[in-house]
Design a protein around this motif. Structure first.
Motif, short mmCIF file in Angstrom:
data_model
loop_
_atom_site.label_atom_id
_atom_site.label_comp_id
_atom_site.label_asym_id
_atom_site.label_seq_id
_atom_site.Cartn_x
_atom_site.Cartn_y
_atom_site.Cartn_z
N VAL A 78 -66.95 68.35 -68.55
CA VAL A 78 -65.90 67.43 -68.12
C VAL A 78 -64.79 67.37 -69.15
CG1 VAL A 78 -65.38 65.00 -67.66
CG2 VAL A 78 -67.40 66.06 -66.66
N ALA A 79 -65.16 67.24 -70.43
CA ALA A 79 -64.15 67.16 -71.48
C ALA A 79 -63.33 68.44 -71.55
CB ALA A 79 -64.83 66.90 -72.83
N ALA A 80 -63.99 69.60 -71.38
CA ALA A 80 -63.27 70.87 -71.44
C ALA A 80 -62.31 71.02 -70.27
CB ALA A 80 -64.26 72.02 -71.47
N LEU A 81 -62.75 70.67 -69.07
CA LEU A 81 -61.89 70.79 -67.89
C LEU A 81 -60.71 69.83 -67.96
CD1 LEU A 81 -64.56 71.14 -65.06
CD2 LEU A 81 -63.03 72.91 -65.92
N LEU A 82 -60.94 68.61 -68.43
CA LEU A 82 -59.85 67.64 -68.53
C LEU A 82 -58.83 68.04 -69.58
CD1 LEU A 82 -61.81 64.27 -68.23
CD2 LEU A 82 -60.35 65.34 -66.52
N SER A 83 -59.29 68.73 -70.62
CA SER A 83 -58.35 69.18 -71.65
C SER A 83 -57.42 70.27 -71.14
CB SER A 83 -59.12 69.68 -72.87
OG SER A 83 -59.84 70.88 -72.57
N LEU A 84 -57.85 70.98 -70.07
CA LEU A 84 -57.03 72.05 -69.49
C LEU A 84 -56.07 71.54 -68.41
CD1 LEU A 84 -59.79 74.80 -69.08
CD2 LEU A 84 -58.10 74.60 -70.92
N ALA A 85 -56.26 70.29 -67.97
CA ALA A 85 -55.42 69.74 -66.91
C ALA A 85 -53.99 69.55 -67.40
CB ALA A 85 -55.98 68.42 -66.42
N PRO A 86 -52.99 69.86 -66.56
CA PRO A 86 -51.59 69.68 -66.97
C PRO A 86 -51.22 68.20 -67.05
CG PRO A 86 -51.71 70.29 -64.66
CD PRO A 86 -53.10 70.39 -65.20
N GLY A 87 -50.20 67.90 -67.86
CA GLY A 87 -49.73 66.53 -67.98
C GLY A 87 -50.60 65.72 -68.93
N SER A 88 -50.20 64.49 -69.17
CA SER A 88 -50.94 63.60 -70.06
C SER A 88 -50.71 62.17 -69.65
CB SER A 88 -50.51 63.81 -71.51
OG SER A 88 -49.17 63.37 -71.69
N VAL A 89 -51.58 61.30 -70.13
CA VAL A 89 -51.44 59.89 -69.81
C VAL A 89 -50.20 59.30 -70.46
CG1 VAL A 89 -52.83 59.08 -71.76
CG2 VAL A 89 -52.72 57.72 -69.67
N ALA A 90 -49.76 59.90 -71.56
CA ALA A 90 -48.55 59.41 -72.23
C ALA A 90 -47.33 59.54 -71.34
CB ALA A 90 -48.34 60.17 -73.54
N SER A 91 -47.21 60.65 -70.62
CA SER A 91 -46.09 60.84 -69.71
C SER A 91 -46.14 59.85 -68.55
CB SER A 91 -46.07 62.28 -69.17
OG SER A 91 -47.27 62.55 -68.46
N VAL A 92 -47.35 59.45 -68.13
CA VAL A 92 -47.48 58.45 -67.07
C VAL A 92 -47.06 57.07 -67.58
CG1 VAL A 92 -49.11 57.31 -65.52
CG2 VAL A 92 -49.31 59.76 -65.95
N ILE A 93 -47.48 56.75 -68.80
CA ILE A 93 -47.15 55.43 -69.37
C ILE A 93 -45.65 55.30 -69.60
CG2 ILE A 93 -47.44 53.96 -71.40
CD1 ILE A 93 -50.26 55.10 -71.69
N LEU A 94 -45.01 56.35 -70.15
CA LEU A 94 -43.60 56.28 -70.51
C LEU A 94 -42.67 56.54 -69.34
CD1 LEU A 94 -43.78 58.10 -73.96
CD2 LEU A 94 -43.66 55.63 -73.53
N GLU B 164 -41.06 59.12 -66.00
CA GLU B 164 -40.50 60.47 -65.83
C GLU B 164 -39.34 60.75 -66.77
OE1 GLU B 164 -39.38 60.80 -61.79
OE2 GLU B 164 -41.43 60.72 -61.01
N ASN B 165 -38.65 59.72 -67.23
CA ASN B 165 -37.46 59.91 -68.08
C ASN B 165 -37.79 59.95 -69.56
OD1 ASN B 165 -35.80 59.88 -65.76
ND2 ASN B 165 -35.72 57.63 -65.79
N ALA B 166 -39.06 59.95 -69.90
CA ALA B 166 -39.45 59.97 -71.31
C ALA B 166 -39.11 61.30 -71.95
CB ALA B 166 -40.95 59.68 -71.43
N THR B 167 -38.69 61.25 -73.20
CA THR B 167 -38.37 62.47 -73.93
C THR B 167 -39.64 63.11 -74.47
OG1 THR B 167 -38.11 61.28 -76.02
CG2 THR B 167 -36.16 61.48 -74.59
N PRO B 168 -39.63 64.43 -74.68
CA PRO B 168 -40.81 65.09 -75.26
C PRO B 168 -41.22 64.49 -76.59
CG PRO B 168 -39.28 66.71 -74.37
CD PRO B 168 -38.58 65.38 -74.31
N GLN B 169 -40.24 64.03 -77.38
CA GLN B 169 -40.57 63.43 -78.68
C GLN B 169 -41.34 62.13 -78.50
OE1 GLN B 169 -37.19 62.64 -81.17
NE2 GLN B 169 -38.41 61.72 -82.82
N ALA B 170 -40.91 61.31 -77.54
CA ALA B 170 -41.60 60.03 -77.29
C ALA B 170 -43.01 60.29 -76.78
CB ALA B 170 -40.80 59.20 -76.30
N ILE B 171 -43.16 61.29 -75.91
CA ILE B 171 -44.49 61.62 -75.39
C ILE B 171 -45.41 62.10 -76.51
CG2 ILE B 171 -45.77 63.20 -73.89
CD1 ILE B 171 -43.43 63.11 -71.95
N ALA B 172 -44.86 62.94 -77.40
CA ALA B 172 -45.65 63.44 -78.52
C ALA B 172 -46.07 62.32 -79.46
CB ALA B 172 -44.85 64.49 -79.28
N GLU B 173 -45.18 61.37 -79.70
CA GLU B 173 -45.51 60.24 -80.58
C GLU B 173 -46.61 59.38 -79.98
OE1 GLU B 173 -41.87 58.20 -81.23
OE2 GLU B 173 -41.05 59.70 -82.62
#
Length: 317
Positions: free
Chosen positions: A23-39, A41-50
């Motif tokens: 499960v952990a391996a498959l979820l790590s391969l899934a596209p996107g991240s929870v950070a992009s959901v929280i911030l 669609e208009n979030a910058t890559p820098q904000a998502i990375a932080e």
């Protein structure tokens, strides 16, 4: 006996461990991240990375997994970054809904399938037996996502016997609770009825031809007594196995039905968490379901000798 239990438990723990890794391996391969959901669609890559760095999601997969596993062994499945709710609390909050659906569906399936199997086995090949087999084949080919809308249309929309969607808790009244749970439970149970009937019918027909059944009949015992006292119990070996396996599967297999009927169970929690990329919650729910599934199957394996005396004799030999 102790060695048998220890061996089964050890294999069960290994299965759960392998499930967590997968499960952990498959979820790590899934596209996107929870950070992009929280911030958003208009979030910058820098904000998502932080935010990923703050949540610890930027670490290597193996480091995240070992850290999570160490906490999970202690009963801590993590905290959802979206809701800030501990995953275990979210699971326990929704578990009663899913567990009630699974138990109701399994109970309905067992009662109906046993009755149908007994009627079929009394006169195999008769018109009644062939008719039941036709109905069983039809039920086996109707998945829950088809049965659900059909049941909603006829029994909720047209007849008004049940609510269309929603869930009433037991605290709101047992009658209202059963009404809200009945249609989803029936939708889940239809395939199980067909599978249980086929298995038990075949075993009953074979058992009714055994010498000890013939001896019971020769003593003048009634057909009903012979069926339910002498034939049904040894014939239930495969049925109990299948029911135990399916109970564990039903706990995690209600995703579609819970979504159709808008029920606040584990299935809906898992579906919404996948959509929102809430990896922590998804991993916790899947692992919890795996533990339940493996645990139920282990108990079923260990209960064989209590169900069938032939297993006790084989073990003693």
């Amino acid at each position: 006996m102790v060695l048998t239990v220890a061996g089964r438990v050890g294999r069960s723990l290994l299965v759960v461990l392998l499930v967590t890794v997968a499960v952990a391996a498959l979820l790590s391969l899934a596209p996107g991240s929870v950070a992009s959901v929280i911030l958003g669609e208009n979030a910058t890559p820098q904000a998502i990375a932080e935010l990923n760095a703050r949540l610890g999601l930027d670490r290597p997969f193996f480091v995240q997994y070992v850290d999570w596993l160490g906490n999970a062994v202690q009963g801590d499945l993590g905290t959802s970054p979206l809701t800030s709710q501990p995953v275990m609390d979210a699971i326990l909050e929704r578990l009663p809904v899913t567990l009630q659906l699974a138990v109701m569906a399994l109970t309905i399936a067992l009662v109906v399938s046993i009755l149908l199997a007994v009627v079929s086995a009394v006169r195999p090949g008769s018109v009644v037996d062939r008719g039941i087999n036709v109905v069983s084949s039809m039920l086996l080919s109707v998945p829950a996502f088809i049965a659900g809308p059909v049941l909603i249309y006829f029994f909720a929309v047209q007849l008004g016997w049940f609510p269309v969607t929603g869930w009433s808790r037991i605290s709101d009244g047992l009658g209202e609770n059963l009404l809200s749970a009945m249609l989803p439970a029936i939708a889940i149970s239809l395939i199980e009825i067909a599978a249980f009937h086929r298995v038990l019918r075949a075993d009953l027909i074979g058992t009714l031809r055994e010498d000890f059944v013939g001896a019971a009949r020769a003593k003048g015992m009634s057909p009903a007594y012979v069926m339910f006292r002498h034939a049904l119990r040894p014939s239930s070996f495969s049925l109990i196995t299948l029911a135990g396996i399916n109970l564990g599967r039903l706990v995690g297999g209600t995703v579609i039905v819970e979504s159709l009927f808008s029920l606040p169970g584990l299935g809906q929690l898992l579906a919404t968490s996948i959509i929102s990329r809430d990896v922590i919650t998804v991993q916790g729910v899947v692992v919890f379901i795996a533990v339940v599934y493996v645990g139920v199957n282990t108990v079923v394996d260990l209960s064989y000798r209590l169900i069938d005396p032939r297993v006790r004799k084989a073990a003693a030999a």
